[in-house]
Scaffold this motif. Structure first.
Motif, PDB file in Angstrom:
ATOM      1  N   PRO A  10       0.814  -1.218   0.000  1.00  9.53           N
ATOM      2  CA  PRO A  10       0.000   0.000   0.000  1.00  9.53           C
ATOM      3  C   PRO A  10       0.846   1.266   0.000  1.00  9.53           C
ATOM      4  CG  PRO A  10      -0.897  -1.585   1.528  1.00  9.53           C
ATOM      5  CD  PRO A  10       0.446  -2.110   1.098  1.00  9.53           C
ATOM      6  N   GLY A  11       2.017   1.230   0.676  1.00 12.82           N
ATOM      7  CA  GLY A  11       2.893   2.392   0.693  1.00 12.82           C
ATOM      8  C   GLY A  11       3.495   2.655  -0.668  1.00 12.82           C
ATOM      9  N   ALA A  12       3.920   1.576  -1.336  1.00 14.01           N
ATOM     10  CA  ALA A  12       4.531   1.730  -2.645  1.00 14.01           C
ATOM     11  C   ALA A  12       3.539   2.271  -3.662  1.00 14.01           C
ATOM     12  CB  ALA A  12       5.093   0.395  -3.111  1.00 14.01           C
ATOM     13  N   SER A  13       2.276   1.966  -3.496  1.00 11.10           N
ATOM     14  CA  SER A  13       1.258   2.403  -4.454  1.00 11.10           C
ATOM     15  C   SER A  13       0.459   3.604  -3.958  1.00 11.10           C
ATOM     16  CB  SER A  13       0.285   1.247  -4.737  1.00 11.10           C
ATOM     17  OG  SER A  13      -0.336   0.825  -3.541  1.00 11.10           O
ATOM     18  N   ARG A  14       0.912   4.182  -2.821  1.00 11.51           N
ATOM     19  CA  ARG A  14       0.277   5.376  -2.252  1.00 11.51           C
ATOM     20  C   ARG A  14      -1.172   5.125  -1.851  1.00 11.51           C
ATOM     21  NH1 ARG A  14       2.690  10.198  -6.208  1.00 11.51           N
ATOM     22  NH2 ARG A  14       4.883   9.715  -5.842  1.00 11.51           N
ATOM     23  N   ASN A  15      -1.442   3.918  -1.432  1.00 10.34           N
ATOM     24  CA  ASN A  15      -2.758   3.568  -0.926  1.00 10.34           C
ATOM     25  C   ASN A  15      -2.652   3.214   0.552  1.00 10.34           C
ATOM     26  OD1 ASN A  15      -4.929   3.206  -3.254  1.00 10.34           O
ATOM     27  ND2 ASN A  15      -2.955   2.553  -4.046  1.00 10.34           N
ATOM     28  N   LYS A  16      -3.770   3.366   1.274  1.00 13.89           N
ATOM     29  CA  LYS A  16      -3.812   2.959   2.675  1.00 13.89           C
ATOM     30  C   LYS A  16      -4.120   1.469   2.753  1.00 13.89           C
ATOM     31  CE  LYS A  16      -5.241   7.458   4.492  1.00 13.89           C
ATOM     32  NZ  LYS A  16      -6.255   8.193   5.295  1.00 13.89           N
ATOM     33  N   PHE A  17      -3.849   0.878   3.918  1.00  9.60           N
ATOM     34  CA  PHE A  17      -4.202  -0.524   4.121  1.00  9.60           C
ATOM     35  C   PHE A  17      -5.709  -0.701   3.960  1.00  9.60           C
ATOM     36  CE2 PHE A  17      -0.144  -0.905   6.542  1.00  9.60           C
ATOM     37  CZ  PHE A  17       0.378  -1.970   5.835  1.00  9.60           C
ATOM     38  N   ALA A  18      -6.084  -1.781   3.289  1.00  6.85           N
ATOM     39  CA  ALA A  18      -7.503  -2.033   3.027  1.00  6.85           C
ATOM     40  C   ALA A  18      -8.190  -2.742   4.174  1.00  6.85           C
ATOM     41  CB  ALA A  18      -7.644  -2.869   1.757  1.00  6.85           C
ATOM     42  N   TYR A  19      -7.412  -3.311   5.123  1.00  7.88           N
ATOM     43  CA  TYR A  19      -7.979  -4.155   6.172  1.00  7.88           C
ATOM     44  C   TYR A  19      -7.731  -3.576   7.564  1.00  7.88           C
ATOM     45  CZ  TYR A  19      -7.460  -7.453   2.269  1.00  7.88           C
ATOM     46  OH  TYR A  19      -7.485  -8.053   1.040  1.00  7.88           O
ATOM     47  N   ASN A  20      -8.609  -3.963   8.493  1.00  8.04           N
ATOM     48  CA  ASN A  20      -8.348  -3.650   9.896  1.00  8.04           C
ATOM     49  C   ASN A  20      -7.532  -4.791  10.513  1.00  8.04           C
ATOM     50  OD1 ASN A  20     -10.141  -5.756  10.440  1.00  8.04           O
ATOM     51  ND2 ASN A  20     -11.856  -4.398  10.949  1.00  8.04           N
ATOM     52  N   ARG A  39       7.901  -9.111  -2.313  1.00  9.16           N
ATOM     53  CA  ARG A  39       8.894  -8.035  -2.235  1.00  9.16           C
ATOM     54  C   ARG A  39       8.783  -7.238  -0.942  1.00  9.16           C
ATOM     55  NH1 ARG A  39       9.673  -5.380  -8.267  1.00  9.16           N
ATOM     56  NH2 ARG A  39      10.129  -7.336  -9.355  1.00  9.16           N
ATOM     57  N   CYS A  40       7.761  -7.496  -0.171  1.00 11.30           N
ATOM     58  CA  CYS A  40       7.586  -6.773   1.088  1.00 11.30           C
ATOM     59  C   CYS A  40       8.481  -7.363   2.173  1.00 11.30           C
ATOM     60  CB  CYS A  40       6.125  -6.822   1.529  1.00 11.30           C
ATOM     61  SG  CYS A  40       5.015  -5.982   0.389  1.00 11.30           S
ATOM     62  N   ARG A  41       8.802  -6.542   3.153  1.00 13.81           N
ATOM     63  CA  ARG A  41       9.674  -6.976   4.234  1.00 13.81           C
ATOM     64  C   ARG A  41       8.903  -7.633   5.375  1.00 13.81           C
ATOM     65  NH1 ARG A  41      12.017  -1.824   3.012  1.00 13.81           N
ATOM     66  NH2 ARG A  41      11.059  -0.881   4.847  1.00 13.81           N
ATOM     67  N   CYS A  42       7.586  -7.618   5.310  1.00 16.37           N
ATOM     68  CA  CYS A  42       6.770  -8.194   6.385  1.00 16.37           C
ATOM     69  C   CYS A  42       6.682  -9.712   6.236  1.00 16.37           C
ATOM     70  CB  CYS A  42       5.372  -7.592   6.365  1.00 16.37           C
ATOM     71  SG  CYS A  42       4.505  -7.854   4.798  1.00 16.37           S
ATOM     72  N   GLY A  43       6.157 -10.369   7.269  1.00 15.29           N
ATOM     73  CA  GLY A  43       6.040 -11.819   7.265  1.00 15.29           C
ATOM     74  C   GLY A  43       4.641 -12.294   6.921  1.00 15.29           C
ATOM     75  N   ALA A  44       4.445 -13.602   7.047  1.00 15.22           N
ATOM     76  CA  ALA A  44       3.165 -14.222   6.690  1.00 15.22           C
ATOM     77  C   ALA A  44       2.031 -13.780   7.605  1.00 15.22           C
ATOM     78  CB  ALA A  44       3.294 -15.738   6.716  1.00 15.22           C
ATOM     79  N   ASP A  45       2.362 -13.295   8.816  1.00 17.22           N
ATOM     80  CA  ASP A  45       1.333 -12.875   9.764  1.00 17.22           C
ATOM     81  C   ASP A  45       0.928 -11.416   9.571  1.00 17.22           C
ATOM     82  OD1 ASP A  45       3.758 -11.871  10.575  1.00 17.22           O
ATOM     83  OD2 ASP A  45       3.437 -12.229  12.713  1.00 17.22           O
ATOM     84  N   CYS A  46       1.442 -10.767   8.539  1.00 18.10           N
ATOM     85  CA  CYS A  46       1.080  -9.375   8.269  1.00 18.10           C
ATOM     86  C   CYS A  46      -0.423  -9.281   8.022  1.00 18.10           C
ATOM     87  CB  CYS A  46       1.849  -8.867   7.060  1.00 18.10           C
ATOM     88  SG  CYS A  46       1.338  -7.216   6.500  1.00 18.10           S
ATOM     89  N   PRO A  47      -1.119  -8.317   8.648  1.00 17.29           N
ATOM     90  CA  PRO A  47      -2.577  -8.190   8.441  1.00 17.29           C
ATOM     91  C   PRO A  47      -2.956  -7.747   7.038  1.00 17.29           C
ATOM     92  CG  PRO A  47      -1.744  -6.380   9.775  1.00 17.29           C
ATOM     93  CD  PRO A  47      -0.615  -7.350   9.643  1.00 17.29           C
TER      94      PRO A  47
END
Length: 207
Positions: A10-20, A39-47
């Motif tokens: 979402p940051g790369a595309s200038r959008n906010k997260f779609a989920y809570n 390509r993201c640095r987050c893991g599988a548990d990322c919301p």
């Protein structure tokens, strides 16, 4: 989660997260969802990884009693705004729309070799479906009407979801590994709380 952060999509595309935090969609229908990818640095548990995890609810196919053929119902309660399933099939170029005849298998195993569908085959299938009175084609018209998903020969349980003018599922366009806006993944989210045993439906005209 209000703002994009940490190199996620979402940051790369200038959008906010779609989920809570609970994984429920919180943006209005019609806006794109950009999930985190390899390509993201987050893991599988990322919301921000929801659709890519696949179906999480216990669903079943059943024979409807009103002449509509097969349908899909949930065997457990589904929360409002929760991801339910992805509409899966073969992706094909629409005849005469300038994209050739190439198609690719659109499913959970995106590493599988693509299945090529010629424009002639696509036209033939459309004529067969018309004679059968069947509806398996889903136009990917988020930005332009070039590609169509054909769920007749390859798909998942979404193949059996019926149409309703008062549906309990809503279509969202989702981008994960592939960011080509002509080729979104089609995700179905609950528009309201859905009771266990209730049939699942979406509006075929509500793309």
């Amino acid at each position: 989660l209000a703002e994009a952060a940490g190199g996620c999509c979402p940051g790369a595309s200038r959008n906010k997260f779609a989920y809570n935090e609970a994984g429920q969609v919180r943006i209005r229908a019609g806006l794109p969802i950009y999930e985190c990818n390899s390509r993201c640095r987050c893991g599988a548990d990322c919301p921000n990884r929801v659709v890519q995890k696949g179906i999480r609810y216990d669903l079943c196919i059943f024979r409807t009693g009103n002449g509509r053929g097969w349908g899909v119902r949930t065997l457990e309660r589904i929360r409002k705004n929760s991801f339910v399933m992805e509409y899966v099939g073969e992706v094909r170029a629409c005849p005469g729309r300038g994209a050739g005849g190439a198609g690719a298998r659109r499913g959970r195993d995106m590493a599988a070799p693509p299945q090529i569908i010629t424009s002639e085959e696509a036209e033939r299938r459309g004529q067969v479906y018309d004679r059968q009175g069947a509806t398996y084609l889903f136009d990917l018209d988020y930005v332009e009407d070039v590609y169509t998903v054909d769920a007749a020969h390859y798909g998942n349980i979404s193949h059996f979801v019926n149409h309703s003018c008062d549906p309990n599922l809503q279509v969202y366009n989702v981008f994960i590994e592939n960011l080509d806006e002509r080729l979104p993944r089609i995700a179905l989210f609950a528009t309201r709380p859905i009771r266990a045993g209730e049939e699942l439906t979406f509006d075929y005209n509500m793309h």
